[in-house]
Design an enzyme around this catalytic site. Structure first.
Site, PDB file in Angstrom:
ATOM      1  N   LYS A 121       0.876  -1.160   0.000  1.00 11.97           N
ATOM      2  CA  LYS A 121       0.000   0.000   0.000  1.00 11.97           C
ATOM      3  C   LYS A 121       0.918   1.215   0.000  1.00 11.97           C
ATOM      4  O   LYS A 121       1.581   1.519   1.005  1.00 11.97           O
ATOM      5  CB  LYS A 121      -0.915   0.022   1.230  1.00 11.97           C
ATOM      6  CG  LYS A 121      -1.723   1.318   1.286  1.00 11.97           C
ATOM      7  CD  LYS A 121      -2.563   1.473   2.533  1.00 11.97           C
ATOM      8  CE  LYS A 121      -3.000   2.925   2.642  1.00 11.97           C
ATOM      9  NZ  LYS A 121      -3.852   3.190   3.802  1.00 11.97           N
ATOM     10  N   THR A 164      -9.184   3.592  11.349  1.00 15.28           N
ATOM     11  CA  THR A 164      -9.561   4.420  12.490  1.00 15.28           C
ATOM     12  C   THR A 164     -11.026   4.261  12.873  1.00 15.28           C
ATOM     13  O   THR A 164     -11.355   4.209  14.065  1.00 15.28           O
ATOM     14  CB  THR A 164      -9.284   5.907  12.154  1.00 15.28           C
ATOM     15  OG1 THR A 164      -7.940   6.013  11.700  1.00 15.28           O
ATOM     16  CG2 THR A 164      -9.475   6.792  13.368  1.00 15.28           C
ATOM     17  N   ALA A 215      -9.580   5.735   3.315  1.00 15.38           N
ATOM     18  CA  ALA A 215      -9.444   6.881   4.225  1.00 15.38           C
ATOM     19  C   ALA A 215     -10.683   7.760   4.277  1.00 15.38           C
ATOM     20  O   ALA A 215     -11.316   8.044   3.266  1.00 15.38           O
ATOM     21  CB  ALA A 215      -8.249   7.763   3.895  1.00 15.38           C
ATOM     22  N   GLY A 216     -10.994   8.181   5.496  1.00 13.96           N
ATOM     23  CA  GLY A 216     -12.066   9.143   5.724  1.00 13.96           C
ATOM     24  C   GLY A 216     -13.376   8.544   6.201  1.00 13.96           C
ATOM     25  O   GLY A 216     -14.246   9.274   6.658  1.00 13.96           O
ATOM     26  N   GLY A 227      -8.096   9.542   8.998  1.00 13.71           N
ATOM     27  CA  GLY A 227      -8.434   9.684  10.410  1.00 13.71           C
ATOM     28  C   GLY A 227      -9.489  10.726  10.735  1.00 13.71           C
ATOM     29  O   GLY A 227      -9.838  10.912  11.901  1.00 13.71           O
TER      30      GLY A 227
END
Lengths: 66, 256
Positions: free
Chosen positions: B101, B211, B188-189, B162
């Site tokens: 990644k 997260t 992400a997000g 995050g």
């Protein structure tokens, strides 16, 4: 001779190899990788790769992240 | 009954059993992480590469091996192509995988990808035989260029790492999906389950999150919610939703 292993100074024998550096920090045999002065040293070459004085040895493993 | 995961995700010729890819960062400890990973049903999970510490050892690797989860090393923390390429090579050596990644971020405040360094690193790693999964901006042009240099997937962000702000530009994600010839992973997000479902409804092939689960009040329960959301979103996407209408349309017969 002095070498730096993961940022900490170590005193190794003058003919020390990457394998000796790993032994000095009691690194596990699996799941790690080594770079010396920014270059990857393959596992097969650990025992035969001599370190120069003041070499910067980085020993990495996987940690929680991402 | 497994009617929703009817088509297996394939990334770089490798079958990925679950469309929910997870991260391991942020979990309070390995016990919490283990319960969350199991509840998520994931088969592929990210780890970061750091200096070995006698205290932590190789604990997370041992856990993933025990759970039979494939490891996806990342290049988190790298700011230049050169750093990312070295980190990827160390990961391949340590973990015996060609998967990476690829993360090359521009600054700590936004953690947004640096597109120039990212593309450079992607090209070098593809040439070096890696299966490259780049974390990228929600930019259809950059996604296309990453595919052109040989990336095995593209992984656009929904919002910064995050933040839990969800998918801020769904139209861009749809454009990336429409153009891509490789799998698209929303990375992400994501903050909650509806956003994971939305990613799949937009046509993403998978969702990568960490997260949202590891820092949830109950990570195991949120992991389960994310698993259901990804499955539901994928099923809905492929079920063919109704067109949006301006006026109502009765769903009961008219009274004679």
């Amino acid at each position: 001779m002095k070498v730096e292993i993961n940022g900490a100074a170590h005193d190794l024998a003058d003919e020390a190899t990457v394998a000796d550096a790993l032994a000095a920090i009691e690194a596990p045999g699996k799941g790690i990788a080594v770079a010396v002065d920014g270059q990857v040293v393959r596992r097969a070459d650990w025992a035969s790769t001599r370190l120069a004085a003041n070499a910067a040895v980085e020993v990495l493993t996987a940690v929680q992240g991402g | 009954m497994d009617v929703v995961q009817d088509e297996t995700l394939v990334v770089g010729g490798r079958k990925i059993g679950s469309r929910l890819i997870t991260g391991t960062g942020g979990a309070a400890n390995l016990e919490v992480l283990e319960r969350a990973l199991v509840a998520s049903g994931t088969t592929l999970t990210t780890v970061a590469m750091r200096r070995i510490d006698a205290r932590t050892g190789t604990g997370v690797l041992d856990l993933l091996r025990r759970l039979g989860i494939e490891v996806l090393p990342n290049t988190a923390g790298c700011r230049t192509a050169a750093e990312a390429v070295l980190t990827a090579r160390l990961a391949r050596e340590a973990l015996e995988t060609d998967l990476v990644k690829l993360e090359v971020v521009a600054d700590e405040r936004t953690l947004l990808p640096d597109p120039i360094e990212l593309l450079d690193a992607a090209e070098q790693l593809v040439d070096d035989g890696f299966t490259v999964l780049p974390y990228t901006n929600d930019d259809p042009v950059l996604a296309r260029k990453l595919e052109q240099v040989g990336c095995a997937a593209v992984m656009p962000l929904g919002s910064p790492i995050g933040t839990g702000l969800g998918i801020r530009n769904p139209h861009n994600i749809e454009m990336i999906v429409a153009e891509a010839g490789v799998p698209v992973v929303l990375d992400a997000g994501i903050g909650t389950a509806s956003e994971a479902a939305q990613a799949m409804e937009l046509g993403c092939d998978a969702v990568l999150l960490a997260t949202a689960v590891t820092r949830a009040a109950d990570p195991e329960r949120m992991a389960h919610a994310m698993r259901l959301a990804v499955e539901a979103g994928y099923a809905a996407r492929h079920a063919g939703r109704i067109p949006r209408r301006y006026w109502a349309q009765a769903s009961s017969p008219e009274i004679d």
